[in-house]
Design an enzyme around this catalytic site. Structure first.
Site, PDB file in Angstrom:
ATOM      1  N   LYS A  12       0.841  -1.204   0.000  1.00  0.00           N
ATOM      2  CA  LYS A  12       0.000   0.000   0.000  1.00  0.00           C
ATOM      3  C   LYS A  12       0.876   1.254   0.000  1.00  0.00           C
ATOM      4  O   LYS A  12       0.543   2.255  -0.616  1.00  0.00           O
ATOM      5  CB  LYS A  12      -0.878   0.026   1.259  1.00  0.00           C
ATOM      6  CG  LYS A  12      -2.173  -0.746   1.154  1.00  0.00           C
ATOM      7  CD  LYS A  12      -3.050  -0.343   2.335  1.00  0.00           C
ATOM      8  CE  LYS A  12      -4.364  -1.053   2.384  1.00  0.00           C
ATOM      9  NZ  LYS A  12      -5.154  -0.647   3.550  1.00  0.00           N
ATOM     10  N   ASP A  67      -8.979   3.121   4.993  1.00  0.00           N
ATOM     11  CA  ASP A  67      -9.696   1.914   5.413  1.00  0.00           C
ATOM     12  C   ASP A  67     -10.611   1.513   4.267  1.00  0.00           C
ATOM     13  O   ASP A  67     -11.222   2.372   3.628  1.00  0.00           O
ATOM     14  CB  ASP A  67     -10.519   2.159   6.678  1.00  0.00           C
ATOM     15  CG  ASP A  67     -10.900   0.839   7.347  1.00  0.00           C
ATOM     16  OD1 ASP A  67      -9.996   0.004   7.590  1.00  0.00           O
ATOM     17  OD2 ASP A  67     -12.094   0.604   7.594  1.00  0.00           O
ATOM     18  N   SER A  68     -10.648   0.224   3.974  1.00  0.00           N
ATOM     19  CA  SER A  68     -11.402  -0.192   2.784  1.00  0.00           C
ATOM     20  C   SER A  68     -12.074  -1.533   3.014  1.00  0.00           C
ATOM     21  O   SER A  68     -11.786  -2.235   3.984  1.00  0.00           O
ATOM     22  CB  SER A  68     -10.455  -0.279   1.578  1.00  0.00           C
ATOM     23  OG  SER A  68      -9.367  -1.130   1.867  1.00  0.00           O
ATOM     24  N   GLY A 152      -7.276 -10.265  -2.317  1.00  0.00           N
ATOM     25  CA  GLY A 152      -8.545 -10.242  -1.581  1.00  0.00           C
ATOM     26  C   GLY A 152      -9.753 -10.620  -2.427  1.00  0.00           C
ATOM     27  O   GLY A 152      -9.782 -11.672  -3.079  1.00  0.00           O
ATOM     28  N   ASP A 154     -10.831  -9.355  -5.158  1.00  0.00           N
ATOM     29  CA  ASP A 154     -10.773  -8.991  -6.587  1.00  0.00           C
ATOM     30  C   ASP A 154     -11.394 -10.048  -7.516  1.00  0.00           C
ATOM     31  O   ASP A 154     -12.089  -9.675  -8.472  1.00  0.00           O
ATOM     32  CB  ASP A 154      -9.326  -8.711  -7.028  1.00  0.00           C
ATOM     33  CG  ASP A 154      -8.840  -7.338  -6.568  1.00  0.00           C
ATOM     34  OD1 ASP A 154      -9.668  -6.532  -6.119  1.00  0.00           O
ATOM     35  OD2 ASP A 154      -7.622  -7.092  -6.665  1.00  0.00           O
ATOM     36  N   LYS A 174      -6.347  -1.127 -12.753  1.00  0.00           N
ATOM     37  CA  LYS A 174      -7.040  -1.165 -11.460  1.00  0.00           C
ATOM     38  C   LYS A 174      -6.794   0.138 -10.701  1.00  0.00           C
ATOM     39  O   LYS A 174      -7.713   0.719 -10.140  1.00  0.00           O
ATOM     40  CB  LYS A 174      -6.592  -2.369 -10.621  1.00  0.00           C
ATOM     41  CG  LYS A 174      -7.323  -2.388  -9.272  1.00  0.00           C
ATOM     42  CD  LYS A 174      -7.048  -3.548  -8.380  1.00  0.00           C
ATOM     43  CE  LYS A 174      -7.696  -3.301  -7.018  1.00  0.00           C
ATOM     44  NZ  LYS A 174      -7.292  -4.250  -6.000  1.00  0.00           N
ATOM     45  N   ARG A 180      -9.351   2.907  -4.095  1.00  0.00           N
ATOM     46  CA  ARG A 180      -8.158   3.429  -3.427  1.00  0.00           C
ATOM     47  C   ARG A 180      -7.415   4.419  -4.328  1.00  0.00           C
ATOM     48  O   ARG A 180      -6.919   5.442  -3.877  1.00  0.00           O
ATOM     49  CB  ARG A 180      -7.242   2.272  -3.022  1.00  0.00           C
ATOM     50  CG  ARG A 180      -6.422   2.543  -1.796  1.00  0.00           C
ATOM     51  CD  ARG A 180      -5.655   1.348  -1.257  1.00  0.00           C
ATOM     52  NE  ARG A 180      -5.787   0.161  -2.040  1.00  0.00           N
ATOM     53  CZ  ARG A 180      -6.675  -0.813  -1.799  1.00  0.00           C
ATOM     54  NH1 ARG A 180      -7.461  -0.733  -0.751  1.00  0.00           N
ATOM     55  NH2 ARG A 180      -6.757  -1.866  -2.590  1.00  0.00           N
TER      56      ARG A 180
END
Ligand code: IMP
Length: 197
Positions: A12, A67-68, A152, A154, A174, A180
């Site tokens: 990230k 946070d997602s 995750g 996806d 993406k 994000r």
């Protein structure tokens, strides 16, 4: 400017650094800070403020937190803020594949499949001065998992406009369309317009 990013995830960190080019993005572990606040908020924005405040109190310098998660309309927005822990029992986490299979099973044959990734992101300049954005990547829960890219959930978020799942688009694509990516660029624009003391 140097900005702290409230995450333990170097992937990230790289992603955000690419979006905020011209700024330096550092994470707590690089400074030996053990950073594991309890993310027990009821919303993405609650959690983002928990993380941003916790790190700000350590560093007293500009902080970004995010946070997602995945929200499924037919499940009243679940797994939502619990996305990372969905299906976990007694502290034992599922693999992404197991988690995806469980979510598809929970939705079953329900034809109402609208779902989205959500990302809240905050730029905190002091405990009383902060900016929050929240962005989405809209899609539908697929019927089966498909694609090997990303991470995750996806492989189970289908994008009707692209006729594929998120796991089937390139990283660059993406980043262009994602919750994000869009939130990070919005924070980047705020950062550019700020005249910091
Ligand atoms: P956090 O934002 O790091 O707290 O974690 C959110 C969780 O939501 C992740 O562990 C994933 O399960 C899920 N998630 C968030 N963004 C994405 C994404 O872009 N793709 C797939 N899963 C995601």
């Amino acid at each position: 400017m140097t900005v702290w990013f409230a995450t333990g995830n170097p992937h990230k960190q790289q992603e955000l650094a690419a979006i905020l080019h011209g700024h330096s993005v550092i994470i707590p572990s690089e400074a030996g800070i053990i950073f594991a606040p309890e993310e027990n908020g009821a919303s993405f924005i609650d959690n983002v403020l928990i993380k941003a405040k916790a790190l700000y109190r350590f560093v007293h310098a500009p902080v970004i937190a995010d946070d997602s998660g995945l929200c499924v309309d037919a499940l009243n927005g679940r797994p939502g803020v619990h996305s990372a822990r969905y299906g976990s029992e007694n502290g034992v986490n599922l693999s992404s594949e197991e988690r995806n299979a469980l979510l598809l099973k929970e939705l079953g044959e329900n034809p109402w499949r609208a779902a989205r990734f959500v990302c809240a992101m905050a730029l905190m300049l002091s405990e009383d001065r902060f900016f929050i954005v929240q962005e989405t990547l809209e899609g539908e829960l697929s019927w089966t998992a498909s694609g090997a890219g990303g991470f995750g959930y996806d492989p189970i978020l289908y994008l009707p406009s692209m006729s594929c799942t998120v796991a089937e688009v390139s990283d660059v694509e993406k980043n262009r369309i994602s919750h994000r990516g869009k939130a990070g660029r919005a924070i980047g624009r705020i950062l550019e317009t700020l005249a910091l003391p």
